[in-house]
Write a protein that holds these residues in place. Sequence first.
Motif, PDB file in Angstrom:
ATOM      1  N   GLN A 106     117.359 102.873  60.373  1.00  0.00           N
ATOM      2  CA  GLN A 106     116.822 104.205  60.087  1.00  0.00           C
ATOM      3  C   GLN A 106     115.763 104.666  61.095  1.00  0.00           C
ATOM      4  O   GLN A 106     115.084 105.672  60.885  1.00  0.00           O
ATOM      5  CB  GLN A 106     116.213 104.231  58.674  1.00  0.00           C
ATOM      6  N   SER A 107     115.625 103.926  62.197  1.00  0.00           N
ATOM      7  CA  SER A 107     114.640 104.322  63.215  1.00  0.00           C
ATOM      8  C   SER A 107     115.227 105.348  64.178  1.00  0.00           C
ATOM      9  O   SER A 107     116.391 105.255  64.573  1.00  0.00           O
ATOM     10  CB  SER A 107     114.175 103.099  64.023  1.00  0.00           C
ATOM     11  N   ASP A 108     114.387 106.323  64.560  1.00  0.00           N
ATOM     12  CA  ASP A 108     114.797 107.277  65.589  1.00  0.00           C
ATOM     13  C   ASP A 108     115.035 106.554  66.908  1.00  0.00           C
ATOM     14  O   ASP A 108     114.355 105.553  67.199  1.00  0.00           O
ATOM     15  CB  ASP A 108     113.697 108.325  65.822  1.00  0.00           C
ATOM     16  N   ARG A 109     115.948 107.069  67.699  1.00  0.00           N
ATOM     17  CA  ARG A 109     116.128 106.500  69.031  1.00  0.00           C
ATOM     18  C   ARG A 109     115.009 107.005  69.934  1.00  0.00           C
ATOM     19  O   ARG A 109     114.324 107.980  69.625  1.00  0.00           O
ATOM     20  CB  ARG A 109     117.494 106.838  69.624  1.00  0.00           C
ATOM     21  N   PRO A 133     114.340 100.999  67.757  1.00  0.00           N
ATOM     22  CA  PRO A 133     114.654 102.407  67.969  1.00  0.00           C
ATOM     23  C   PRO A 133     116.140 102.655  68.230  1.00  0.00           C
ATOM     24  O   PRO A 133     116.743 102.027  69.095  1.00  0.00           O
ATOM     25  CB  PRO A 133     113.803 102.758  69.193  1.00  0.00           C
ATOM     26  N   THR A 150     107.875 103.260  56.799  1.00  0.00           N
ATOM     27  CA  THR A 150     108.012 104.028  58.035  1.00  0.00           C
ATOM     28  C   THR A 150     106.641 104.276  58.651  1.00  0.00           C
ATOM     29  O   THR A 150     105.625 104.316  57.951  1.00  0.00           O
ATOM     30  CB  THR A 150     108.695 105.396  57.803  1.00  0.00           C
ATOM     31  N   GLN A 191     107.951 109.234  67.236  1.00  0.00           N
ATOM     32  CA  GLN A 191     109.247 108.953  66.633  1.00  0.00           C
ATOM     33  C   GLN A 191     109.082 108.123  65.359  1.00  0.00           C
ATOM     34  O   GLN A 191     108.136 107.339  65.235  1.00  0.00           O
ATOM     35  CB  GLN A 191     110.178 108.238  67.613  1.00  0.00           C
ATOM     36  N   LYS A 192     109.991 108.321  64.428  1.00  0.00           N
ATOM     37  CA  LYS A 192     109.939 107.582  63.168  1.00  0.00           C
ATOM     38  C   LYS A 192     110.508 106.180  63.368  1.00  0.00           C
ATOM     39  O   LYS A 192     111.616 106.017  63.871  1.00  0.00           O
ATOM     40  CB  LYS A 192     110.761 108.314  62.092  1.00  0.00           C
ATOM     41  N   THR A 229     123.221 107.891  69.135  1.00  0.00           N
ATOM     42  CA  THR A 229     122.922 106.503  68.770  1.00  0.00           C
ATOM     43  C   THR A 229     123.915 105.539  69.409  1.00  0.00           C
ATOM     44  O   THR A 229     123.538 104.417  69.773  1.00  0.00           O
ATOM     45  CB  THR A 229     122.906 106.318  67.241  1.00  0.00           C
TER      46      THR A 229
END
Length: 281
Positions: free
Chosen positions: A64-67, A60, A6, A12-13, A187
């Motif tokens: 597992q990625s943030d939007r 994104p 990550t 954002q992650k 999402t």
Amino acid sequence: MLTKKTLMLNGQKISYLDEGLQSDPPVLLIHGVPESSMLWKHLIPEIASLGYRTIAPDLPGFGQSDRFPYTSSWENYLRFIDDLMEALAIEKVHLVVHDWGGLIGLRWACDHPEKVESLIISDSSLVPGYKWHPLARKWQTPGVGEEVMKSMAANKEQWMTNMKDEIPSVEEAILEDFYSVFLTEETRNVVLELYRSANRQLIEPYQELCKIKNPVTILWGEEDPYISPEYAYQTREQQFPHATIHVIPKTGHFIHIEAPQQVIPLVKEHYQSVLHVKKTV
């Protein structure tokens, strides 16, 4: 075993796979909808074994990625590619794309042809006259798209069954990762926003892809129900006349996880040809 890393990007992650030495030539793999970096699970170790650094982000809002904290538009995914490459200190890439990853990655390549060392394109095209498949047209329609997404999210078991019917050999863990985009309304809206962001201004530069003269391989599922193999040949004819085409018999849209044993040798052939070109230049 692949383990996602990550990084924080613009607050954002972002989750991503990164295999191989940092000093190796980078390969950037961009997935589509509704997918994640796990689409490339079988390819990544094989590419890395040839001496390449293989990087595959969860775009994104996917995996597992943030939007994005703003609209998940085509334009913003193009900027994401720039931001990711800057964060990872990458200047040029070998690009591998699938589905919407192709629309994003190839559109990015229109703006940065000098940064593209080679291309592998699979089941993704936007040539003149391209017609969106029926599900895409539903997602593009306000109201209808929301109901379709709600229906998919409401019955995960049915979605899983449908995907296993479409990809009989797929691992459940991969589908679980793909399903992440359906988990919340936020999402789910990522998909709708992306499909609804297509416009002529973004499409027109695709005519300029023929300026890319580096090696191009086009891989396609013979029975792709979303994007017909005819688009593989149209892509070569109109955009990459020097490309090599391989249509994988008796496969659908998700060839990398449906038939990795057939795809991997073709991917290796591509990168071996790239090495040969470099040695003869």
